[in-house]
Design an enzyme around this catalytic site. Structure first.
Site, PDB file in Angstrom:
ATOM      1  N   GLU A 174       0.842  -1.203   0.000  1.00  0.00           N
ATOM      2  CA  GLU A 174       0.000   0.000   0.000  1.00  0.00           C
ATOM      3  C   GLU A 174       0.880   1.257   0.000  1.00  0.00           C
ATOM      4  O   GLU A 174       0.644   2.203  -0.753  1.00  0.00           O
ATOM      5  CB  GLU A 174      -0.912  -0.031   1.231  1.00  0.00           C
ATOM      6  CG  GLU A 174      -2.086   0.902   1.163  1.00  0.00           C
ATOM      7  CD  GLU A 174      -2.986   0.774   2.387  1.00  0.00           C
ATOM      8  OE1 GLU A 174      -2.702  -0.067   3.274  1.00  0.00           O
ATOM      9  OE2 GLU A 174      -3.961   1.534   2.471  1.00  0.00           O
ATOM     10  N   ALA A 204      -8.424   3.151   8.593  1.00  0.00           N
ATOM     11  CA  ALA A 204      -7.914   2.161   9.548  1.00  0.00           C
ATOM     12  C   ALA A 204      -6.403   2.058   9.598  1.00  0.00           C
ATOM     13  O   ALA A 204      -5.853   1.514  10.551  1.00  0.00           O
ATOM     14  CB  ALA A 204      -8.514   0.791   9.229  1.00  0.00           C
ATOM     15  N   SER A 205      -5.693   2.552   8.563  1.00  0.00           N
ATOM     16  CA  SER A 205      -4.228   2.534   8.664  1.00  0.00           C
ATOM     17  C   SER A 205      -3.648   3.768   7.985  1.00  0.00           C
ATOM     18  O   SER A 205      -4.349   4.477   7.251  1.00  0.00           O
ATOM     19  CB  SER A 205      -3.645   1.261   8.039  1.00  0.00           C
ATOM     20  OG  SER A 205      -3.655   1.359   6.639  1.00  0.00           O
TER      21      SER A 205
HETATM   22  N1  LIG Z   1     -14.761  14.138   2.301  1.00  0.00           N
HETATM   23  C1  LIG Z   1     -14.303  13.257   3.189  1.00  0.00           C
HETATM   24  C2  LIG Z   1     -14.177  11.900   2.812  1.00  0.00           C
HETATM   25  C3  LIG Z   1     -13.670  11.019   3.762  1.00  0.00           C
HETATM   26  N2  LIG Z   1     -13.343  11.459   5.004  1.00  0.00           N
HETATM   27  C4  LIG Z   1     -12.775  10.553   5.998  1.00  0.00           C
HETATM   28  O1  LIG Z   1     -11.576  10.025   5.494  1.00  0.00           O
HETATM   29  C5  LIG Z   1     -11.363   8.742   6.037  1.00  0.00           C
HETATM   30  C6  LIG Z   1     -11.234   7.730   4.965  1.00  0.00           C
HETATM   31  O2  LIG Z   1     -10.204   7.989   4.161  1.00  0.00           O
HETATM   32  P1  LIG Z   1      -9.928   6.982   2.971  1.00  0.00           P
HETATM   33  O3  LIG Z   1      -8.616   7.327   2.431  1.00  0.00           O
HETATM   34  O4  LIG Z   1     -11.067   6.915   2.059  1.00  0.00           O
HETATM   35  O5  LIG Z   1      -9.828   5.599   3.822  1.00  0.00           O
HETATM   36  P2  LIG Z   1     -10.029   4.110   3.377  1.00  0.00           P
HETATM   37  O6  LIG Z   1      -9.300   3.914   2.113  1.00  0.00           O
HETATM   38  O7  LIG Z   1     -11.458   3.746   3.379  1.00  0.00           O
HETATM   39  O8  LIG Z   1      -9.342   3.338   4.588  1.00  0.00           O
HETATM   40  P3  LIG Z   1      -7.996   2.448   4.639  1.00  0.00           P
HETATM   41  O9  LIG Z   1      -7.055   3.023   3.638  1.00  0.00           O
HETATM   42  O10 LIG Z   1      -7.487   2.582   6.042  1.00  0.00           O
HETATM   43  O11 LIG Z   1      -8.411   1.053   4.328  1.00  0.00           O
HETATM   44  C7  LIG Z   1     -12.592   8.355   6.819  1.00  0.00           C
HETATM   45  O12 LIG Z   1     -12.273   8.558   8.168  1.00  0.00           O
HETATM   46  C8  LIG Z   1     -13.622   9.338   6.344  1.00  0.00           C
HETATM   47  O13 LIG Z   1     -14.522   9.631   7.372  1.00  0.00           O
HETATM   48  C9  LIG Z   1     -13.449  12.798   5.323  1.00  0.00           C
HETATM   49  O14 LIG Z   1     -13.100  13.186   6.437  1.00  0.00           O
HETATM   50  N3  LIG Z   1     -13.941  13.679   4.416  1.00  0.00           N
HETATM   51 CA   LIG Z   2      -7.076   3.896   1.586  1.00  0.00          CA
END
Ligand SMILES: Nc1ccn([C@@H]2O[C@H](COP(=O)(O)OP(=O)(O)OP(=O)(O)O)[C@@H](O)[C@H]2O)c(=O)n1
Ligand SMILES: [Ca+2]
Length: 495
Positions: A174, A204-205
């Site tokens: 990643e 989550a990460s």
């Molecule tokens: N306009 C936005 C869109 C998303 N978020 C926040 O951004 C985080 C998610 O980011 P993202 O990169 O989409 O995470 P994922 O890919 O879903 O998670 P991971 O990479 O950890 O698997 C979440 O806490 C979501 O609430 C935010 O604050 N504002």
């Molecule tokens: Ca992500």
């Protein structure tokens, strides 16, 4: 005089032969240049496509990439044609009904069928990579995790595309593919010049990745990734902190403030006036929260905002453990990190949050001041000021901004000086910053280890040079004709 007139009349420049030679010469040059231009003209552009599903912890996104068919190995050629955001939560949230995880993807996959021309469907590779949400689910329940992956696989296989697999990618992948994406889009890989580090914050990460020439990289093999791209060698430092994405960090921060049995939690990371009833189990329902899990579920508490940025940062700092460092230097949790080497591009939630808070170009001190101000603004005022923003996001921005500050400074050790080397980015040249593009480029072998041979001159330069040389030859030819012809005619006259 009569002799002179005779000479003038017999001047070869006025003779039909010279006119013929000139016309033929010009025609030859025009024919030569036209042939060169037509021969080298790019053929009618044909495009190829690739699809990558980013199955994140908070949501899934379908990326469609497009590139000219005959320029597969040219850096900067692949670009994002379309992104479709899957409705609903990330696939790891379907643990109670795994079959719905696959179903949730159908609408976006139908959209993909429209964006990729039908004749390309069968040859278009389709990948799904799942990140931290599924890593956590596999730790909690491997069986359910397999069912979720099976369900998405079933739906993806039913599409007309060339399905290449659905898997959980490692934190190392990643981080490294995020780094490849931003440097590929910036066209830095082919130049072999300085590169940009990648900071990715998910739900989550979170990942930190940068090129380093540190001899000490041998200290930690698990944090080292090497690549040979376009003839250049790169040694990357990369680390993925599972449970330190912004949603899990929020749970951790809340869990260490909450004492089971207490009916309320006064939280400095939420605005004053914010008040929501929560169940303790919603806070502890994650393998990221180890200690203090209540034996019985069903307890609830009122989550009350206090709006104090510096107290919030103190609370956040406590989720970074300091078990001692077994290396020459560490970031946090005893994880090795060589001295940071910027510049950095910070994307995904780093960008969402800092962009919302209008903090994408402030100094570290300016950022701290603005965070103090934002957190101390009453909740009803925040809601009034941002009527269009989802309330869940809005409520969390005070926490999220402080978490980013703390992660970057207390965690990764950015200082007032190095803060300015971070650029908060969403897209580069129209394509989203994230791991998906790098993942696809790698799996389709689109970044060669060695620099491909290219013609010494660009197309325009080649045509110009050809034209210039032809003209020079023609002029030389005319001059030689001019200097030789009169002598010949005079000789003829004598005879
Ligand atoms: N306009 C936005 C869109 C998303 N978020 C926040 O951004 C985080 C998610 O980011 P993202 O990169 O989409 O995470 P994922 O890919 O879903 O998670 P991971 O990479 O950890 O698997 C979440 O806490 C979501 O609430 C935010 O604050 N504002
Ligand atoms: Ca992500």
């Amino acid at each position: 005089m009569a002799e002179q007139r005779e000479m003038k009349e017999k001047n070869p420049w006025h003779s039909a032969v010279v006119i013929l030679i000139t016309v033929l010469g010009i025609t030859a040059i025009v024919a030569l240049v036209t042939t060169a231009v037509l021969q080298n003209k790019p053929l009618l552009q044909k495009y190829k496509y690739g699809i990558v599903l980013d199955a994140g912890s908070s949501h899934t996104a379908v990326y469609i990439y497009e590139w000219p068919a005959e320029k597969e190995n040219d850096t900067g050629r692949v670009h994002q044609k379309h992104i479709c955001k899957v409705l609903g939560p990330g696939i790891s949230s379907y643990s109670h009904s795994p079959e719905l995880a696959g179903e949730s993807l159908r609408t976006c996959m139908k959209q993909a069928e429209r964006f990729v021309p039908i004749r390309r469907h069968r040859e278009t590779p389709l990948y799904l990579g799942a990140t931290a949400g599924m890593r956590l689910l596999s730790m909690e329940n491997q069986n359910v995790c397999d069912q979720v992956l099976g369900s998405v696989e079933k739906v993806l296989r039913s599409t007309p595309f060339s399905y290449q697999g659905a898997r959980i990618i490692s934190g190392q992948e990643e981080g490294a593919f995020g780094w490849i994406t931003i440097n590929y889009l910036d066209d830095r890989l082919k130049q072999g010049s300085g590169t940009t580090g990648a900071l990715d914050l998910g739900g989550a990460s979170t990942q930190i990745t940068f090129a380093t020439n540190q001899e000490g990289m041998g200290e930690s093999a698990e944090n080292t990734v090497t690549f040979r791209l376009y003839g250049n060698d790169y040694i990357l430092y990369t680390h993925s902190f599972l449970c330190y994405g912004k949603d899990q960090a929020l749970k951790k921060t809340l869990a260490q403030q909450a004492q089971v049995g207490n009916s309320s939690v006064l939280d400095p990371c939420f605005n004053e006036g914010y008040s929501v009833d929560r169940n303790y189990s919603s806070v502890y329902s994650s393998p990221c929260i180890m200690a203090g899990k209540p034996l019985e579920t069903g307890y609830s508490f009122t989550h009350i905002g206090k709006g104090d940025a510096s107290q919030c940062q103190q609370a956040i700092r406590r989720i970074f453990t300091n078990p001692g460092c077994n290396f020459s230097r560490c970031s946090f949790n005893g994880v090795y990190q060589p001295p940071i080497q910027g510049p950095f591009g910070a994307f995904s939630a780093f960008y969402f949050v800092m962009n919302f808070l209008n903090l994408t170009s402030d100094s570290l001190e300016g950022t701290r001041e603005k965070m103090e101000r934002y957190c101390s603004t009453p909740w009803h005022q925040i809601k009034q000021q941002h009527p269009g923003v989802k309330e869940k996001y809005l409520a969390e921005y005070c926490f999220s901004g402080n978490y980013i500050l703390s992660l970057l400074t207390d965690g990764y050790k950015f200082t007032s000086e190095t803060w300015s080397t971070i650029t908060f980015i969403k897209k580069i040249s129209g394509s989203d910053a994230g791991w998906t593009l790098g993942y696809m480029l790698n799996l389709t072998n689109m970044i060669p280890a060695e620099a491909p041979d290219s013609p010494p001159l660009p197309h325009a330069g080649y045509v110009t040079l050809l034209l210039f040389i032809s003209l020079v030859i023609f002029v030389i030819f005319l001059f030689s004709v001019k200097s030789l012809w009169p002598r010949c005619t005079t000789q003829t006259q004598i005879i």
